[in-house]
Design an enzyme around this catalytic site. Sequence first.
Site, PDB file in Angstrom:
ATOM      1  N   HIS A 188       0.832  -1.203   0.000  1.00 12.17           N
ATOM      2  CA  HIS A 188       0.000   0.000   0.000  1.00 12.17           C
ATOM      3  C   HIS A 188       0.873   1.262   0.000  1.00 12.17           C
ATOM      4  CE1 HIS A 188      -3.516   2.527   1.185  1.00 12.17           C
ATOM      5  NE2 HIS A 188      -2.565   3.258   1.762  1.00 12.17           N
ATOM      6  N   GLU A 189       1.782   1.357   0.947  1.00  8.46           N
ATOM      7  CA  GLU A 189       2.630   2.545   1.019  1.00  8.46           C
ATOM      8  C   GLU A 189       3.497   2.681  -0.225  1.00  8.46           C
ATOM      9  OE1 GLU A 189       2.107   4.859   3.105  1.00  8.46           O
ATOM     10  OE2 GLU A 189       0.673   3.645   4.250  1.00  8.46           O
ATOM     11  N   HIS A 240       1.887   4.582  -2.957  1.00  6.86           N
ATOM     12  CA  HIS A 240       2.095   6.032  -2.891  1.00  6.86           C
ATOM     13  C   HIS A 240       3.424   6.407  -3.553  1.00  6.86           C
ATOM     14  CE1 HIS A 240      -1.329   7.034  -0.412  1.00  6.86           C
ATOM     15  NE2 HIS A 240      -0.964   6.228   0.564  1.00  6.86           N
ATOM     16  N   HIS A 283       3.195   6.367  -7.229  1.00  6.08           N
ATOM     17  CA  HIS A 283       2.440   7.535  -7.675  1.00  6.08           C
ATOM     18  C   HIS A 283       3.351   8.755  -7.783  1.00  6.08           C
ATOM     19  CE1 HIS A 283      -1.389  10.217  -6.970  1.00  6.08           C
ATOM     20  NE2 HIS A 283      -0.970  10.260  -8.209  1.00  6.08           N
TER      21      HIS A 283
END
Length: 720
Positions: free
Chosen positions: A511-512, A515, A518
């Site tokens: 999940h992290e 980021h 992105h």
Amino acid sequence: MKAVLLASVAALALGGCATTQTAPTAETVEPATVAETPVAAPDNILLADWSGPYGGVPPFDKVTPEIFPEALQYAIAEQRREVLAIANNPAPPTFQNTVEGLEKTGERLDRVLSVFGVMTSNMTTPEYQALDKEWSPKLSAAYDEIILNPELFQRVKAVYEARATSGLDAKQQRLVTRLYDQFVRRGANLDEAQKQQLSAYNQQLAERFATFSEKVLADESTYITATEAELAGVPEDVKAAAAAAAKERGLPAGSYAIVNTRSAVDPVLTFADNRALREKTWKAFVNRGDNGDANDTNAIIAEIVKLRADRAKLLGFESHAHWRMQDTMAGTPAEAQELMMRVWPAAVARVNEEVADQQAIADKLGHDITIEPWDYRYYQEKVRKDRYDLSQEEIKPYFSLNNIIDASYWAAGELYGLDFKEITGTVPTWHPDIRVYSVTDRETGEQVGVFYRDDFARTGKRSGAWATTFRSHAGLLGDEIVLGSNNNNFVKPAPGEPVLISLDDAETLFHEFGHAIHYFLSDVYYPSFGGTPRDFVEYPSQVNENWLLTPEVLNRFAKHHKTGEPMPQALVDKIEASSKFNQGFATAEYLSSALVDMALHVDPTGVVDPDKFERETLAKIGMPDELVMRHRLPHFNHLFSSDSYSAGYYSYLWSETMDADTWAAFEETGNVWDKATAERFKETLLSTGNETDRAEAYRAFRGRDPDVNALLKKRGFPTN
């Protein structure tokens, strides 16, 4: 100046430094109206341009609390001079001399705050906490001074009103429109007395945010002691970590310390056979900030909520939630609540089923108990074993931290052509545990960024997991090489012990890292387009979780830490079969937090007793007795350490609706690694920042709005 254009004023009061210097307090700073004469920068490492490879890197290894006051004071004054030069420019306002000019201001302050944010989040000490309290209001006042400058606003307004006739392209028109809207939303049209009141509210909030964070961190630094016998059933690696924590705290040999953080507590609640220990551990954890002592946060929360409501009223909004949601995809509290209540009944129904299953297995085992919140994880694990012949402890030996890190990098390479090469030791870091990687484009070999990993929990580091950027891509500023980090709180084992993580930890890592992907793929020209709406931010990271349990990742990287053998296919199959297991618990503990957040912030009065409000709101929505909110109000850092997620915790669900529908798009190709779909996802949604409306960008990718049924199906809930 990108900081003030990317976030709310109060959220920018990141922290500061304690000092004996005679820096003026926030209350004595008089807003300047004439540009001050430039002053040469002091000889302070924080004020120097970043040096070294990769376009310069932060000097993390050379900073101390004592050097921040001088750096912050100089950088704030420099930004003031830059902004006033624009506000007082005698030339007619244009996009170039006003909007682009503002985009270029405050670069030095942004650099100082990037380093300061790391020190106050990852390396907190009493000195940094004192600085945070001192400088948060000053930073808030400095940013208010920009937004509330009437001459500057008139220039922005003039460019805005001429936007359609001055030859601006679509992105430039969007930029000036968003800038104008932000000035208005944050008080530029208020009269002078109202502006002073608004700035006072913002400064008071900034100070209280810092106080709240300090109190929660203090409670998270506490621990519970346990004996070997009390830890019966707890896996050896968890016990070893508890023994190491006890040793670090100077406890007698043979002692075990369960630190009051999620990563230490959850394994005890899942595996400890001793029910009394589970209850004691659970109560200490869920009551962080709610013990009626010096670290109790209820009074601070009440003050924050009232200040937010008063500020919203001053700004002309019905409530804090209505103000905060102006620049979101949902747009209004009602839209967010509608989505949450579409999912909530199904989650509660599933929790009731899960509790019935747990009670049945407890009865079968002859345990004369009624399921309580401290029993949920323990008996749910037994249900998992009974139903799927699967235990988290069967999975964990195959989830070596290094292998899962490598898996995340491999997936990013396959999907987006990013390559990661470890360069630890070649650039400064803030702690010996930090690992650093060079990020390059596989096709061109060009340098994309530098990635810092801070994976382990430690004293002085805030809880949870988060991603940070120290320098973002912005063509206007010539910033091409992105600097960013992922920060986790995995339990560090005793020296020589393997670093094994749970499935939940592995999902957090992916999940992290979503980021990180992105921000490494971001390709925007104007710095202010580097940020996205709160309810879009979690979307790329949640999409990235999906690749963790694909056969391609498991077969390559899920290898036994002792034998090196890949995870057996039978175990892979059991993981797949149980993918929707425990979704009632996972959904309801999160969603209850989001519903309470929204209910708290739609109240126009802001008068609240936090404990009473929490109890009554949970009763009203029908919260199951066997559950507690994932984040109770007294320690809800998302809401009360800044404005950032306030009236915005729903955003994980909003983002997950897009995530589930996006994953369906990959699945529809017959190959979840489909490069054409990944490229379209990258070019339409990941690389474009906020250059276009995010809802329009999603429709361009998917051909329609996201379908909430994809989310319900993914969680195994009925869609009717």
